[in-house]
Design a protein around this motif. Structure first.
Motif, short mmCIF file in Angstrom:
data_model
loop_
_atom_site.label_atom_id
_atom_site.label_comp_id
_atom_site.label_asym_id
_atom_site.label_seq_id
_atom_site.Cartn_x
_atom_site.Cartn_y
_atom_site.Cartn_z
N HIS A 242 52.23 -12.07 -59.67
CA HIS A 242 51.85 -11.12 -58.64
C HIS A 242 53.22 -11.14 -57.78
O HIS A 242 53.37 -12.20 -57.00
CB HIS A 242 50.64 -11.63 -57.88
CG HIS A 242 50.22 -11.04 -56.76
ND1 HIS A 242 50.21 -9.41 -56.93
CD2 HIS A 242 50.32 -11.10 -55.36
CE1 HIS A 242 49.87 -8.98 -55.73
NE2 HIS A 242 49.74 -9.80 -54.59
N HIS B 260 44.42 -6.74 -55.20
CA HIS B 260 44.35 -7.73 -54.35
C HIS B 260 42.59 -8.10 -54.04
O HIS B 260 42.21 -7.11 -53.63
CB HIS B 260 44.98 -7.63 -52.98
CG HIS B 260 46.37 -7.47 -52.92
ND1 HIS B 260 47.16 -6.05 -53.11
CD2 HIS B 260 47.51 -8.37 -52.74
CE1 HIS B 260 48.38 -6.41 -53.23
NE2 HIS B 260 48.48 -7.58 -53.02
N ASP C 92 53.46 -13.70 -54.89
CA ASP C 92 53.30 -12.71 -53.92
C ASP C 92 54.65 -12.22 -53.48
O ASP C 92 55.91 -12.70 -54.00
CB ASP C 92 52.63 -13.18 -52.93
CG ASP C 92 51.83 -11.98 -52.17
OD1 ASP C 92 52.01 -10.80 -52.52
OD2 ASP C 92 50.82 -12.32 -51.22
N HIS D 11 55.72 -8.31 -55.23
CA HIS D 11 56.14 -6.87 -54.79
C HIS D 11 57.58 -7.11 -54.64
O HIS D 11 58.13 -7.63 -53.60
CB HIS D 11 55.50 -6.52 -53.29
CG HIS D 11 54.15 -7.00 -53.25
ND1 HIS D 11 53.02 -6.06 -53.82
CD2 HIS D 11 53.19 -8.08 -52.77
CE1 HIS D 11 52.04 -6.44 -53.70
NE2 HIS D 11 52.11 -7.82 -53.02
N HIS E 71 45.21 -13.51 -56.01
CA HIS E 71 44.67 -14.37 -54.80
C HIS E 71 43.50 -15.18 -55.08
O HIS E 71 43.30 -16.12 -55.64
CB HIS E 71 44.84 -13.65 -53.43
CG HIS E 71 46.20 -13.40 -52.90
ND1 HIS E 71 47.25 -14.21 -52.83
CD2 HIS E 71 46.35 -12.05 -52.72
CE1 HIS E 71 48.25 -13.38 -52.64
NE2 HIS E 71 47.97 -12.23 -52.51
ZN LIG Z 1 50.48 -9.24 -52.89
#
Ligand SMILES: [Zn+2]
Length: 427
Positions: free
Chosen positions: A64, A207, A295, A66, A244
């Motif tokens: 996961h 998410h 993340d 970005h 998550h």
């Molecule tokens: Zn995220």
């Protein structure tokens, strides 16, 4: 061209969790040809690289991310979440040019290559730029465009992107649909996304159950948990990557029964934002695959999956109140096989026929001496800076600590310049 690597240890992370000491791997552009004792392969090879004081293991898979948010790393750390988002991150995001997203993603790729990550699941926008950076870097990626509103146009654009880029870069790019979260996408829109995913054979990246605020909001709006809402809107009819999952409850387990996909734990992000600790044991006990991710670098600050493995082990031990509840091997498994299972990827393990994706980690450093257990050393003592070689799809992306696919120095200077411009509001 067949290449052989030989080192003090080789961790297969196969179903039998075999370890060869010493161990060797032989591969070519089609995949892994041999894994085992160094003298067990008798065919001629074109190149042989022997690193006696190192460990060979499957490359880490960051489930996961970005990535392009690396340009926002360190913006207003430690401020309250809402202030951090609205006063610092969103104004910078509104100024991002497509070239910034390309540069930010490539910066994240450089960091990932250096710290032993071979593939990552990403959610962002301007995804063509993300795909181009991935193509140049040599990494694998599962790319999705984050959808944050009920827009049929954006969904259609997203499907078109998926169709154009699916399997590109010699199969290193996989595309997915990315409805951001149940609090940013209304249920009717989630239903449309689910239908599109099923009819086009795409996976979903979303998410879910990240914060207490989310649980409260979804309960107030729909009298459901985020997991129940995702199930009822049909998302779980497609392969679903749940990012998550911190607040998944026992009452959610029936909705997760038969889930294709799984949960990606992001322990550093969950700790830094004060969100909590994933109920790992509860999920594994009912067979839900659990992988590991960082993340985005704006909230996590580091894409080092070695740090993430440590944090996962620490936090699970804290949660359960006993050190034996989560082992170093559990952390290695989550960061390789676990993420691969969530993504439906045949990698994350070293075995003949599997993709030639692996890393070589230096194990003769002050902080890794003495070495009694290679697995414990990798998780509790090593860091991403100890990675010497990274191989993805049979290509060497990091050779003796040097990135081979792009000019790293020029990239760092450009990224610094772009980040400064974005922060100062010129753009
Ligand atoms: Zn995220």
């Amino acid at each position: 061209m067949a290449i052989k690597f030989e080192a003090r240890h080789l961790l297969t992370l196969n179903d039998d969790r075999e370890i060869f000491s010493p161990g060797a791997i032989v591969f070519d552009e089609t995949g892994i040809l041999y894994v085992g004792a160094p003298d067990g392969y008798s065919q001629p090879v074109d190149q042989e690289i022997v690193i006696p004081e190192a460990t060979i293991m499957p490359g880490l898979l960051n489930g996961h991310n970005h990535a392009a948010m690396s340009l926002m790393r360190g913006l207003a750390d430690d401020s309250p979440f809402f202030e951090w988002l609205t006063e610092h991150v969103l104004p910078v995001e509104s100024r991002l040019l497509p070239e910034d997203i390309y540069c930010g993603t490539l910066l994240a790729c450089a960091e990932m290559i250096r710290s032993g990550t071979v593939g990552f699941a990403d959610m962002y926008f301007e995804v063509e730029q993300v795909a181009k950076a991935v193509q140049e870097s040599g990494l694998r990626a599962w790319i999705s465009r984050g959808l944050t509103e009920s827009s049929q146009d954006k969904l259609s654009e997203s499907v078109a992107f998926c169709q154009n880029w699916q399997g590109q870069a010699q199969g290193r790019i996989v595309t997915m649909l990315g409805p951001h979260a149940p609090y940013t996408c209304p249920p009717q829109f989630l239903e449309q996304v689910a239908e599109a995913a099923v009819s086009h054979g795409l996976g979903i990246h979303i998410h879910l159950s990240e914060s207490r605020d989310e649980i409260r909001q979804i309960h107030e709006r729909y009298h459901k948990t985020p997991i129940q809402l995702a199930y009822e809107t049909g998302l779980f009819k497609a392969r679903t990557l749940i990012a998550h999952g911190v607040h998944i409850q026992e009452e959610d387990l029936p909705w997760l029964d038969g889930l294709v996909g799984g949960v990606i734990s992001c322990p550093v992000s969950n700790a830094k934002l004060g969100n909590g600790i994933l109920p790992y044991r509860m999920l594994r006990d009912v067979g839900v695959p659990v992988g590991l991710g960082t993340d985005g670098p704006a909230s996590t600050n580091s894409l080092d999956m070695f740090l993430e493995m440590k944090a996962m082990a620490w936090m699970q031990k804290v949660r359960d109140g006993k050190p034996e509840s989560f082992s170093a091997e559990d952390a290695l498994w989550a960061a390789t096989r676990g993420t691969a299972q969530v993504l439906g990827h045949p990698g994350g393990r070293l075995a003949p026929g599997a993709p030639a994706d692996f890393i070589v980690v230096d194990s003769r450093q002050p902080h890794t001496t003495p070495e009694w257990d290679a697995r414990a050393n990798l998780v509790y003592s090593a860091s991403g800076a100890d990675v010497r070689y990274v191989v993805v799809n049979g290509a060497i992306l990091l050779r003796e600590g040097i990135i081979t696919t792009f000019d790293e120095r020029a990239l760092l200077l450009e990224a610094e310049e772009r980040a400064r411009r974005l922060r100062e509001g010129k753009g």
